[in-house]
Design an enzyme around this catalytic site. Structure first.
Site, PDB file in Angstrom:
ATOM      1  N   ASP A   1      -2.441  33.708 -25.808  1.00  0.00           N
ATOM      2  CA  ASP A   1      -2.064  34.846 -26.627  1.00  0.00           C
ATOM      3  C   ASP A   1      -3.357  35.522 -27.025  1.00  0.00           C
ATOM      4  O   ASP A   1      -4.294  34.862 -27.488  1.00  0.00           O
ATOM      5  CB  ASP A   1      -1.282  34.375 -27.853  1.00  0.00           C
ATOM      6  CG  ASP A   1      -0.516  35.524 -28.493  1.00  0.00           C
ATOM      7  OD1 ASP A   1      -0.146  36.461 -27.761  1.00  0.00           O
ATOM      8  OD2 ASP A   1      -0.301  35.501 -29.717  1.00  0.00           O
TER       9      ASP A   1
ATOM     10  N   PHE B   1      -7.060  45.792 -17.265  1.00  0.00           N
ATOM     11  CA  PHE B   1      -5.701  46.088 -17.718  1.00  0.00           C
ATOM     12  C   PHE B   1      -5.713  46.311 -19.238  1.00  0.00           C
ATOM     13  O   PHE B   1      -6.753  46.126 -19.898  1.00  0.00           O
ATOM     14  CB  PHE B   1      -4.746  44.935 -17.351  1.00  0.00           C
ATOM     15  CG  PHE B   1      -5.104  43.611 -17.994  1.00  0.00           C
ATOM     16  CD1 PHE B   1      -6.036  42.770 -17.402  1.00  0.00           C
ATOM     17  CD2 PHE B   1      -4.529  43.206 -19.201  1.00  0.00           C
ATOM     18  CE1 PHE B   1      -6.382  41.557 -17.991  1.00  0.00           C
ATOM     19  CE2 PHE B   1      -4.863  41.994 -19.789  1.00  0.00           C
ATOM     20  CZ  PHE B   1      -5.791  41.157 -19.179  1.00  0.00           C
TER      21      PHE B   1
ATOM     22  N   HIS C   1     -13.380  37.571 -24.394  1.00  0.00           N
ATOM     23  CA  HIS C   1     -12.665  36.606 -25.222  1.00  0.00           C
ATOM     24  C   HIS C   1     -12.012  35.521 -24.356  1.00  0.00           C
ATOM     25  O   HIS C   1     -12.119  34.347 -24.634  1.00  0.00           O
ATOM     26  CB  HIS C   1     -11.625  37.342 -26.075  1.00  0.00           C
ATOM     27  CG  HIS C   1     -10.739  38.281 -25.285  1.00  0.00           C
ATOM     28  ND1 HIS C   1     -11.250  39.211 -24.411  1.00  0.00           N
ATOM     29  CD2 HIS C   1      -9.391  38.388 -25.199  1.00  0.00           C
ATOM     30  CE1 HIS C   1     -10.246  39.871 -23.841  1.00  0.00           C
ATOM     31  NE2 HIS C   1      -9.114  39.385 -24.297  1.00  0.00           N
TER      32      HIS C   1
HETATM   33  P1  IMP Z   1      -1.466  38.801 -24.506  1.00  0.00           P
HETATM   34  O1  IMP Z   1      -1.009  38.133 -25.731  1.00  0.00           O
HETATM   35  O2  IMP Z   1      -2.550  38.061 -23.816  1.00  0.00           O
HETATM   36  O3  IMP Z   1      -0.354  39.219 -23.593  1.00  0.00           O
HETATM   37  O4  IMP Z   1      -2.189  40.135 -24.911  1.00  0.00           O
HETATM   38  C1  IMP Z   1      -1.678  41.041 -25.866  1.00  0.00           C
HETATM   39  C2  IMP Z   1      -2.048  42.434 -25.477  1.00  0.00           C
HETATM   40  O5  IMP Z   1      -3.452  42.563 -25.444  1.00  0.00           O
HETATM   41  C3  IMP Z   1      -1.517  42.891 -24.110  1.00  0.00           C
HETATM   42  O6  IMP Z   1      -0.992  44.179 -24.240  1.00  0.00           O
HETATM   43  C4  IMP Z   1      -2.695  42.923 -23.205  1.00  0.00           C
HETATM   44  O7  IMP Z   1      -2.635  44.022 -22.357  1.00  0.00           O
HETATM   45  C5  IMP Z   1      -3.838  43.075 -24.186  1.00  0.00           C
HETATM   46  N1  IMP Z   1      -4.949  42.274 -23.669  1.00  0.00           N
HETATM   47  C6  IMP Z   1      -5.081  40.937 -23.621  1.00  0.00           C
HETATM   48  N2  IMP Z   1      -6.218  40.582 -23.007  1.00  0.00           N
HETATM   49  C7  IMP Z   1      -6.803  41.750 -22.660  1.00  0.00           C
HETATM   50  C8  IMP Z   1      -8.009  42.038 -21.962  1.00  0.00           C
HETATM   51  O8  IMP Z   1      -8.783  41.174 -21.512  1.00  0.00           O
HETATM   52  N3  IMP Z   1      -8.256  43.337 -21.791  1.00  0.00           N
HETATM   53  C9  IMP Z   1      -7.456  44.319 -22.235  1.00  0.00           C
HETATM   54  N4  IMP Z   1      -6.331  44.117 -22.867  1.00  0.00           N
HETATM   55  C10 IMP Z   1      -6.002  42.820 -23.085  1.00  0.00           C
END
Ligand code: IMP
Length: 190
Positions: free
Chosen positions: A66, A141, A168
């Site tokens: 997450d 992305f 991260h």
């Molecule tokens: P998730 O919980 O990892 O799905 O991330 C939550 C949101 O943050 C999603 O909309 C992802 O597109 C965005 N996100 C997570 N990691 C990245 C990254 O490395 N680059 C850009 N957006 C991120």
């Protein structure tokens, strides 16, 4: 060693594959929905998700994560709501909210939960940077076009290998690798 990456996002699977190649860990993309509890803590969302996948769905040897983008001047928004905000107002909406704000500092956080050989490992990586004035680049992305770790290039303008060194998720993966190496060493012991 094989790990299921449970996510709907193929971009993440590619990043994990690249990071774990050298340990000989095979990544398998599994799309399996699970409840994401409402919490202001990424770690709690991950811990509860792992419990559901193990107890209700019988999963083992898997990775979930997450992540969130925490913008200082927006009180940490979008934070744990980053996925929803990305789907609704998107990067354009975030740039509008940041209009006229000079302190553009932000932190990406990634919490990874890995179930491996019956053990749960939870690690968190962070990457500080700034929100750019305009989106730039075509790689990556999500928030990549509007986030810059060095204040110059966006995450969407740097190659994936370079992003993995500082991001991260890259930092969290580094911590997870250390734990996996320990598990592999204990498995090898007679
Ligand atoms: P998730 O919980 O990892 O799905 O991330 C939550 C949101 O943050 C999603 O909309 C992802 O597109 C965005 N996100 C997570 N990691 C990245 C990254 O490395 N680059 C850009 N957006 C991120």
């Amino acid at each position: 060693m094989r790990l299921s990456v449970i996510t709907s996002n193929p971009g993440k699977v590619r990043e994990y594959e690249r990071c774990f190649e050298e340990l000989g860990v095979e990544m398998v993309h599994v799309k399996m929905p699970y409840d994401e509890v409402q919490s202001s803590e990424l770690e709690e969302v991950v811990r509860k998700g792992m419990d559901e996948l193990k107890k209700k769905k019988g999963m083992s040897d898997f990775i979930i994560d997450d992540s969130g983008l925490f913008i200082g001047q927006l009180g940490g928004f979008p934070g744990v709501w980053s996925a929803y905000v990305q789907k609704t107002i998107g990067n354009g909406g975030i740039l509008k909210l940041m209009d006229g704000i000079s302190d553009r500092s932000a932190v990406f956080k990634c919490c990874i939960g890995c179930n491996l050989m019956g053990k749960d490992i939870i690690v968190t990586g962070t990457c500080g940077g700034v929100i750019l004035e305009k989106g730039r680049g075509t790689e990556g992305f999500g928030y990549d076009p509007i986030f810059s770790h060095d204040g110059v290039r966006s995450f969407a303008e740097i190659p994936l290998d370079e992003k993995n060194l500082v991001s991260h998720r890259g930092i969290a993966v580094g911590l997870l690798k250390e734990e996996i190496v320990k598990c592999q060493a204990s498995e090898d012991k007679p």
